[in-house]
Design a protein around this motif. Structure first.
Motif, PDB file in Angstrom:
ATOM      1  N   TYR A  42       0.844  -1.182   0.000  1.00 43.81           N
ATOM      2  CA  TYR A  42       0.000   0.000   0.000  1.00 43.81           C
ATOM      3  C   TYR A  42       0.888   1.244   0.000  1.00 43.81           C
ATOM      4  CZ  TYR A  42       0.942   0.191   5.061  1.00 43.81           C
ATOM      5  OH  TYR A  42       1.558   0.238   6.286  1.00 43.81           O
ATOM      6  N   VAL A  96       1.348   5.306   1.119  1.00 42.33           N
ATOM      7  CA  VAL A  96       0.939   6.267   2.138  1.00 42.33           C
ATOM      8  C   VAL A  96       1.089   7.669   1.562  1.00 42.33           C
ATOM      9  CG1 VAL A  96       1.316   7.142   4.467  1.00 42.33           C
ATOM     10  CG2 VAL A  96       1.685   4.712   3.982  1.00 42.33           C
ATOM     11  N   GLY A 150      -3.986   5.737   3.349  1.00 41.64           N
ATOM     12  CA  GLY A 150      -3.447   4.490   2.816  1.00 41.64           C
ATOM     13  C   GLY A 150      -4.174   4.105   1.541  1.00 41.64           C
ATOM     14  N   ALA A 188      -8.031  -1.948   7.154  1.00 37.08           N
ATOM     15  CA  ALA A 188      -8.196  -0.519   7.443  1.00 37.08           C
ATOM     16  C   ALA A 188      -8.087  -0.256   8.944  1.00 37.08           C
ATOM     17  CB  ALA A 188      -9.539  -0.027   6.913  1.00 37.08           C
ATOM     18  N   LEU A 237      -4.288  -0.693   9.912  1.00 37.83           N
ATOM     19  CA  LEU A 237      -3.431   0.416   9.480  1.00 37.83           C
ATOM     20  C   LEU A 237      -3.699   1.677  10.299  1.00 37.83           C
ATOM     21  CD1 LEU A 237      -3.453  -0.001   5.587  1.00 37.83           C
ATOM     22  CD2 LEU A 237      -1.756  -0.810   7.246  1.00 37.83           C
ATOM     23  N   THR A 262      -8.696   4.371   4.407  1.00 42.01           N
ATOM     24  CA  THR A 262      -7.869   3.533   3.546  1.00 42.01           C
ATOM     25  C   THR A 262      -8.665   3.227   2.285  1.00 42.01           C
ATOM     26  OG1 THR A 262      -6.711   2.508   5.416  1.00 42.01           O
ATOM     27  CG2 THR A 262      -6.670   1.311   3.329  1.00 42.01           C
TER      28      THR A 262
END
Length: 224
Positions: free
Chosen positions: A4, A6, A22, A40, A43, A48
């Motif tokens: 993923y 950022v 994310g 989600a 993180l 996300t």
């Protein structure tokens, strides 16, 4: 591993601040909603995004506790990352464009879940607000310079998911722009910048700077 990116969305002119986001560019690695929701939550970003079709711009958006049909800063950031002319969300098709250092999207106020827009006397009063208890989603704002459309704002999602205050929230800015009927230059959170402008037929544009923090990997575990 789940890869993923950022991003920081709605950054200040010096590149600081912004709301972290994310983005899982290959949504097919986690096709099930339960797995997406779990990632989600793990993180811990305010949102996300899972990209289901990068060419069409089809996206799926989650907070740590729920799925959203539309959200502002995820759409601004993902449109910039994918460099597409539109995003397809469950709420509708979001127009997107790049203009110099700013990434813009166009959306409708009715796509935004209910928010309480609460006006205060001045920016100092907004700055001094404590985080309210979970419950009501509050967008606290005050004029810094009404003639210039400059606003000071803070956002309190009212959810019990560890996100006490959102650094920058495009959807709430969209609602405020629709209510006031004018372009706004909003300083939110610690110093993030959100630009908005009403458009014909009820649409509102939301724009801001986006910076890529870097790709990351989330190790697979039970449920991923």
């Amino acid at each position: 591993m789940t890869d993923y990116d950022v991003l920081r969305v709605f950054c200040a002119a010096n590149g600081g601040y912004g709301n972290e986001l994310g983005v899982v560019r290959d949504g097919s690695v986690l096709p099930d909603r339960e797995d997406r929701q779990a990632l989600a939550a793990k993180l811990g970003f305010s949102e996300t995004v899972f990209v289901d079709d990068p060419e069409r711009g089809a996206v799926d958006i989650y907070t740590p506790t729920l799925r959203l049909p539309f959200a502002g800063h995820p759409c601004v950031g993902t449109a910039w990352l994918l460099d597409v002319p539109e995003l397809v969300t469950p709420a509708g098709v979001v127009g997107a464009r790049l203009d110099g250092e700013f990434s813009w999207i166009e959306a409708l106020p009715e796509w935004v879940p209910p928010r309480t827009l609460r006006q205060y006397a001045d920016a100092a009063e907004v700055d001094a607000l404590p985080v309210p208890p979970p419950g009501e989603w509050i967008y606290a704002w005050a004029w810094e310079d009404e003639s210039a459309g400059r606003v000071r704002a803070r956002a309190f999602p009212g959810r019990d998911d560890g996100i006490d205050e959102d650094e920058a929230t495009g959807a709430a800015a969209l609602l405020l722009t629709d209510r006031l009927g004018r372009a706004l230059n909003i300083t939110q959170g610690r110093g993030s910048q959100i630009l908005t402008a009403p458009q014909p037929y009820g649409w509102v544009e939301i724009g801001g700077r986006v910076f890529l923090e870097g790709p990351e990997k989330q190790p697979r575990s039970a449920g991923y």
